[in-house]
Scaffold this motif. Structure first.
Motif, PDB file in Angstrom:
ATOM      1  N   VAL A  54      -9.919  -5.356   0.709  1.00 17.31           N
ATOM      2  CA  VAL A  54      -9.302  -6.463   0.530  1.00 17.31           C
ATOM      3  C   VAL A  54      -8.140  -6.259  -0.228  1.00 17.31           C
ATOM      4  O   VAL A  54      -8.469  -6.039  -1.563  1.00 17.31           O
ATOM      5  CB  VAL A  54     -10.245  -7.553   0.029  1.00 17.31           C
ATOM      6  CG1 VAL A  54      -9.492  -8.933  -0.102  1.00 17.31           C
ATOM      7  CG2 VAL A  54     -11.288  -7.768   1.254  1.00 17.31           C
ATOM      8  N   GLY A  55      -6.723  -6.496  -0.172  1.00 19.07           N
ATOM      9  CA  GLY A  55      -5.675  -6.621  -1.098  1.00 19.07           C
ATOM     10  C   GLY A  55      -4.853  -5.401  -0.819  1.00 19.07           C
ATOM     11  O   GLY A  55      -5.237  -4.214  -0.870  1.00 19.07           O
ATOM     12  N   ASP A 106      -5.209  -8.766   3.883  1.00 20.01           N
ATOM     13  CA  ASP A 106      -4.342  -9.269   2.725  1.00 20.01           C
ATOM     14  C   ASP A 106      -3.937 -10.617   3.031  1.00 20.01           C
ATOM     15  O   ASP A 106      -3.535 -10.811   4.438  1.00 20.01           O
ATOM     16  CB  ASP A 106      -3.116  -8.360   2.340  1.00 20.01           C
ATOM     17  CG  ASP A 106      -2.651  -8.559   1.165  1.00 20.01           C
ATOM     18  OD1 ASP A 106      -2.618  -7.798   0.335  1.00 20.01           O
ATOM     19  OD2 ASP A 106      -1.904  -9.684   1.163  1.00 20.01           O
ATOM     20  N   GLU A 144     -11.670  -2.934  -8.393  1.00 23.10           N
ATOM     21  CA  GLU A 144     -10.556  -2.770  -9.074  1.00 23.10           C
ATOM     22  C   GLU A 144     -10.991  -2.832 -10.708  1.00 23.10           C
ATOM     23  O   GLU A 144     -11.745  -3.760 -10.944  1.00 23.10           O
ATOM     24  CB  GLU A 144      -9.243  -3.184  -8.903  1.00 23.10           C
ATOM     25  CG  GLU A 144      -8.368  -2.301  -7.868  1.00 23.10           C
ATOM     26  CD  GLU A 144      -8.524  -0.882  -8.432  1.00 23.10           C
ATOM     27  OE1 GLU A 144      -8.622  -0.669  -9.595  1.00 23.10           O
ATOM     28  OE2 GLU A 144      -8.837  -0.064  -7.521  1.00 23.10           O
ATOM     29  N   LYS A 145     -10.361  -1.914 -11.504  1.00 17.05           N
ATOM     30  CA  LYS A 145     -10.462  -2.457 -12.916  1.00 17.05           C
ATOM     31  C   LYS A 145      -9.417  -3.551 -13.197  1.00 17.05           C
ATOM     32  O   LYS A 145      -8.304  -3.738 -12.652  1.00 17.05           O
ATOM     33  CB  LYS A 145     -10.039  -1.246 -13.859  1.00 17.05           C
ATOM     34  CG  LYS A 145      -8.391  -0.512 -13.708  1.00 17.05           C
ATOM     35  CD  LYS A 145      -7.499  -1.322 -14.322  1.00 17.05           C
ATOM     36  CE  LYS A 145      -6.236  -1.321 -14.051  1.00 17.05           C
ATOM     37  NZ  LYS A 145      -5.278  -2.152 -14.633  1.00 17.05           N
ATOM     38  N   ILE A 201      -9.261  -4.923  -4.177  1.00 15.16           N
ATOM     39  CA  ILE A 201      -8.066  -4.637  -4.624  1.00 15.16           C
ATOM     40  C   ILE A 201      -6.827  -5.469  -5.017  1.00 15.16           C
ATOM     41  O   ILE A 201      -5.787  -5.452  -4.841  1.00 15.16           O
ATOM     42  CB  ILE A 201      -7.432  -3.401  -4.060  1.00 15.16           C
ATOM     43  CG1 ILE A 201      -8.524  -2.319  -3.281  1.00 15.16           C
ATOM     44  CG2 ILE A 201      -6.475  -2.427  -4.772  1.00 15.16           C
ATOM     45  CD1 ILE A 201      -9.509  -1.511  -4.183  1.00 15.16           C
ATOM     46  N   THR A 202      -7.352  -6.769  -5.341  1.00 14.90           N
ATOM     47  CA  THR A 202      -6.715  -8.049  -5.272  1.00 14.90           C
ATOM     48  C   THR A 202      -6.553  -8.392  -7.034  1.00 14.90           C
ATOM     49  O   THR A 202      -7.071  -7.604  -7.944  1.00 14.90           O
ATOM     50  CB  THR A 202      -7.541  -9.017  -4.857  1.00 14.90           C
ATOM     51  OG1 THR A 202      -8.758  -9.222  -5.173  1.00 14.90           O
ATOM     52  CG2 THR A 202      -7.215  -9.095  -3.367  1.00 14.90           C
ATOM     53  N   HIS A 204      -7.585   1.388 -18.742  1.00 14.36           N
ATOM     54  CA  HIS A 204      -7.802   2.814 -18.609  1.00 14.36           C
ATOM     55  C   HIS A 204      -8.251   3.611 -20.074  1.00 14.36           C
ATOM     56  O   HIS A 204      -9.035   4.025 -19.780  1.00 14.36           O
ATOM     57  CB  HIS A 204      -6.281   3.352 -18.361  1.00 14.36           C
ATOM     58  CG  HIS A 204      -5.648   2.580 -17.017  1.00 14.36           C
ATOM     59  ND1 HIS A 204      -6.329   2.866 -15.917  1.00 14.36           N
ATOM     60  CD2 HIS A 204      -4.521   2.180 -16.933  1.00 14.36           C
ATOM     61  CE1 HIS A 204      -5.881   2.450 -14.777  1.00 14.36           C
ATOM     62  NE2 HIS A 204      -4.509   1.830 -15.567  1.00 14.36           N
TER      63      HIS A 204
HETATM   64  N1  LIG Z   1      -6.912   2.108 -10.908  1.00 16.06           N
HETATM   65  C1  LIG Z   1      -5.608   1.832 -11.149  1.00 16.06           C
HETATM   66  O1  LIG Z   1      -5.067   2.923 -11.539  1.00 16.06           O
HETATM   67  C2  LIG Z   1      -4.955   0.776 -10.807  1.00 16.06           C
HETATM   68  C3  LIG Z   1      -3.351   0.521 -10.550  1.00 16.06           C
HETATM   69  C4  LIG Z   1      -2.920  -0.473 -10.062  1.00 16.06           C
HETATM   70  C5  LIG Z   1      -3.646  -1.764 -10.142  1.00 16.06           C
HETATM   71  N2  LIG Z   1      -4.765  -1.498 -10.209  1.00 16.06           N
HETATM   72  C6  LIG Z   1      -5.703  -2.914 -10.283  1.00 16.06           C
HETATM   73  O2  LIG Z   1      -5.484  -3.111  -8.590  1.00 16.06           O
HETATM   74  C7  LIG Z   1      -5.526  -4.661  -8.612  1.00 16.06           C
HETATM   75  C8  LIG Z   1      -4.380  -5.012  -7.542  1.00 16.06           C
HETATM   76  O3  LIG Z   1      -3.240  -4.766  -8.301  1.00 16.06           O
HETATM   77  P1  LIG Z   1      -1.859  -4.433  -7.425  1.00 16.06           P
HETATM   78  O4  LIG Z   1      -0.798  -3.987  -8.463  1.00 16.06           O
HETATM   79  O5  LIG Z   1      -2.077  -3.935  -6.174  1.00 16.06           O
HETATM   80  O6  LIG Z   1      -1.309  -6.080  -7.274  1.00 16.06           O
HETATM   81  P2  LIG Z   1      -0.622  -6.634  -6.070  1.00 16.06           P
HETATM   82  O7  LIG Z   1      -0.337  -7.979  -6.496  1.00 16.06           O
HETATM   83  O8  LIG Z   1       0.644  -5.689  -5.795  1.00 16.06           O
HETATM   84  O9  LIG Z   1      -1.556  -6.585  -4.710  1.00 16.06           O
HETATM   85  C9  LIG Z   1      -2.518  -7.344  -4.912  1.00 16.06           C
HETATM   86  C10 LIG Z   1      -2.624  -7.869  -3.315  1.00 16.06           C
HETATM   87  O10 LIG Z   1      -3.741  -8.858  -3.058  1.00 16.06           O
HETATM   88  C11 LIG Z   1      -3.612  -9.755  -2.092  1.00 16.06           C
HETATM   89  N3  LIG Z   1      -4.398 -10.910  -2.429  1.00 16.06           N
HETATM   90  C12 LIG Z   1      -4.473 -11.828  -3.406  1.00 16.06           C
HETATM   91  N4  LIG Z   1      -5.324 -12.663  -3.163  1.00 16.06           N
HETATM   92  C13 LIG Z   1      -5.827 -12.474  -2.054  1.00 16.06           C
HETATM   93  C14 LIG Z   1      -6.755 -13.341  -1.008  1.00 16.06           C
HETATM   94  N5  LIG Z   1      -7.093 -14.486  -1.410  1.00 16.06           N
HETATM   95  N6  LIG Z   1      -7.117 -12.553   0.131  1.00 16.06           N
HETATM   96  C15 LIG Z   1      -6.403 -11.473   0.645  1.00 16.06           C
HETATM   97  N7  LIG Z   1      -5.468 -10.834  -0.147  1.00 16.06           N
HETATM   98  C16 LIG Z   1      -4.965 -11.155  -1.333  1.00 16.06           C
HETATM   99  C17 LIG Z   1      -2.014 -10.153  -2.528  1.00 16.06           C
HETATM  100  O11 LIG Z   1      -1.312 -10.704  -1.231  1.00 16.06           O
HETATM  101  C18 LIG Z   1      -1.377  -8.701  -2.850  1.00 16.06           C
HETATM  102  O12 LIG Z   1      -0.976  -8.044  -1.767  1.00 16.06           O
HETATM  103  C19 LIG Z   1      -5.555  -5.318  -9.983  1.00 16.06           C
HETATM  104  O13 LIG Z   1      -6.976  -5.529 -10.492  1.00 16.06           O
HETATM  105  C20 LIG Z   1      -5.068  -3.891 -10.849  1.00 16.06           C
HETATM  106  O14 LIG Z   1      -5.445  -4.066 -12.205  1.00 16.06           O
HETATM  107  C21 LIG Z   1      -5.669  -0.525 -10.517  1.00 16.06           C
END
Ligand SMILES: NC(=O)c1ccc[n+]([C@@H]2O[C@H](COP(=O)([O-])OP(=O)(O)OC[C@H]3O[C@@H](n4cnc5c(N)ncnc54)[C@H](O)[C@@H]3O)[C@@H](O)[C@H]2O)c1
Length: 333
Positions: free
Chosen positions: A7-8, A33, A93-94, A70-71, A170
């Motif tokens: 999801v995301g 998404d 996700e973190k 992953i939202t 991190h």
């Molecule tokens: N572990 C890592 O190294 C790492 C790296 C980057 C991001 N993250 C984490 O990943 C998560 C997402 O970050 P991102 O940078 O990908 O953000 P992003 O905004 O690029 O992506 C989030 C996605 O979630 C979707 N979304 C939001 N609400 C939704 C819903 N109700 N139903 C379905 N989809 C929905 C959005 O449309 C978007 O495409 C965050 O928690 C961030 O902290 C972790």
């Protein structure tokens, strides 16, 4: 085979999806998404799988065994709770949740249904962190003195969380993984220059036995820096994550103290020996993590980056937030 629904599918979702698709014991079964362009990208990359704009279709699907959330952080609790209620294991996700109360509820829910929670603290699966953990376990560093990390770059500004909630998870997760002691107090200072969310912060964590951690996170740095110093009694480590080779360097440097008669007779001698760079495994951390997720589910074992590990990070983030509001007053944990 564990069938994973993601999801995301924004920035990080595709990376997670790709790794679950190729992991041992897992397959990518579905992606959701709410953004049509994300749906389009997922459909092109994975023509054979279920793609949905409504996450509940995936969370309730009988063809999904585990849900990867992953939202943005403020949605983690809602999706993870729904997934657990529907009998799915979760990969979140973190940072795990927006509050420690939410994390506690998810941990309780997962335990009551014998389901696994894994929080994506990706760095714990890098070759560098695994090597440093090994050096600590083998006693190479000796008693730890400090952990000092700099994680700065220009942007990416987030709209929903400050730089502490974005970047510090991190470092806090790595710190918790490497230091075998409970944090006692947190002090944090920081400043916001644009939208009310801090874009620069300095976090200090105090542990028992004089161990200290310091974390500098910043979205306003002209250069990207990812450097961590770990000081031990016997050896000291410099981990520069931006180095292609020789990310981890171990220095035989330190101080040896012996005291003379009185308090003013402290005898300090400085040790300056060799430096070497141990071999660090070059693997994609998320791939190792995805394999481990499947293995934990299959063996019915709690991962070390479980809900409790995620909760420890959220508690530190909350304490840092309280301290930030009071210009660095230490908050006891
Ligand atoms: N572990 C890592 O190294 C790492 C790296 C980057 C991001 N993250 C984490 O990943 C998560 C997402 O970050 P991102 O940078 O990908 O953000 P992003 O905004 O690029 O992506 C989030 C996605 O979630 C979707 N979304 C939001 N609400 C939704 C819903 N109700 N139903 C379905 N989809 C929905 C959005 O449309 C978007 O495409 C965050 O928690 C961030 O902290 C972790």
């Amino acid at each position: 085979m564990i069938r994973v629904g993601v999801v995301g599918y924004g920035y990080w979702g595709p990376v997670v999806a790709r790794n679950f698709q190729s992991a041992d014991g897992c397959e990518l079964a579905a992606v959701s998404d709410k953004n049509p362009s994300a749906i389009e990208r997922a459909r092109k990359t994975y023509p054979g799988i279920q793609i949905a704009s409504d996450a509940s279709e995936i969370i309730q699907s009988p063809r999904v065994d585990a849900v990867a959330v992953i939202t943005p952080v403020w949605t983690h609790f809602e999706f993870a709770k729904a997934a657990l209620e529907n009998g799915k294991h979760v990969f979140v996700e973190k940072p795990f949740t927006s509050t420690s109360a939410q994390a506690e509820k998810l941990i309780e829910l997962a335990a009551s249904k014998n389901l696994r929670i894994m929080v994506d603290h990706t760095f714990l699966f890098t070759g560098a962190v695994r090597k440093i953990r090994q050096l600590i376990d083998e006693g190479v560093l000796g008693k730890l003195y400090y952990y000092d990390s700099t994680r700065v770059n220009l942007g990416l500004f987030q709209h929903d969380v400050n730089v502490v909630w974005d970047l510090a998870p991190h470092d806090l997760s790595i710190m918790n993984h490497l230091i075998d002691a409970q944090p006692e107090a947190v002090a944090a200072t920081g400043q916001s220059h644009f939208n009310g969310l801090e874009d620069i912060a300095y976090i200090t964590v105090y542990f028992k036995d004089s161990i200290m951690a310091h974390i500098n996170v910043n979205w306003l740095s002209p250069v990207k820096v990812r450097t961590t110093l770990i000081g031990g009694e016997k050896k000291m480590v410099v981990w520069n994550d931006l180095e292609a080779d020789e990310k981890v360097k171990v220095y035989d440097k330190g101080v040896d103290i012996s005291s003379g008669q009185g308090v003013y007779d402290l005898l300090v001698s400085y040790r300056s020996g060799d430096m070497w760079s141990p071999r660090v495994e070059q693997v994609e951390a998320l791939k190792v993590e995805a394999n481990y997720f499947a293995a934990c589910i299959q063996k019915n074992e709690a991962p070390f980056n479980d809900g409790a590990a995620g909760l420890r990070v959220v508690r530190l983030l909350e304490a840092a937030g309280q301290s930030l509001k009071q210009r660095g007053r230490p908050v006891e944990l």
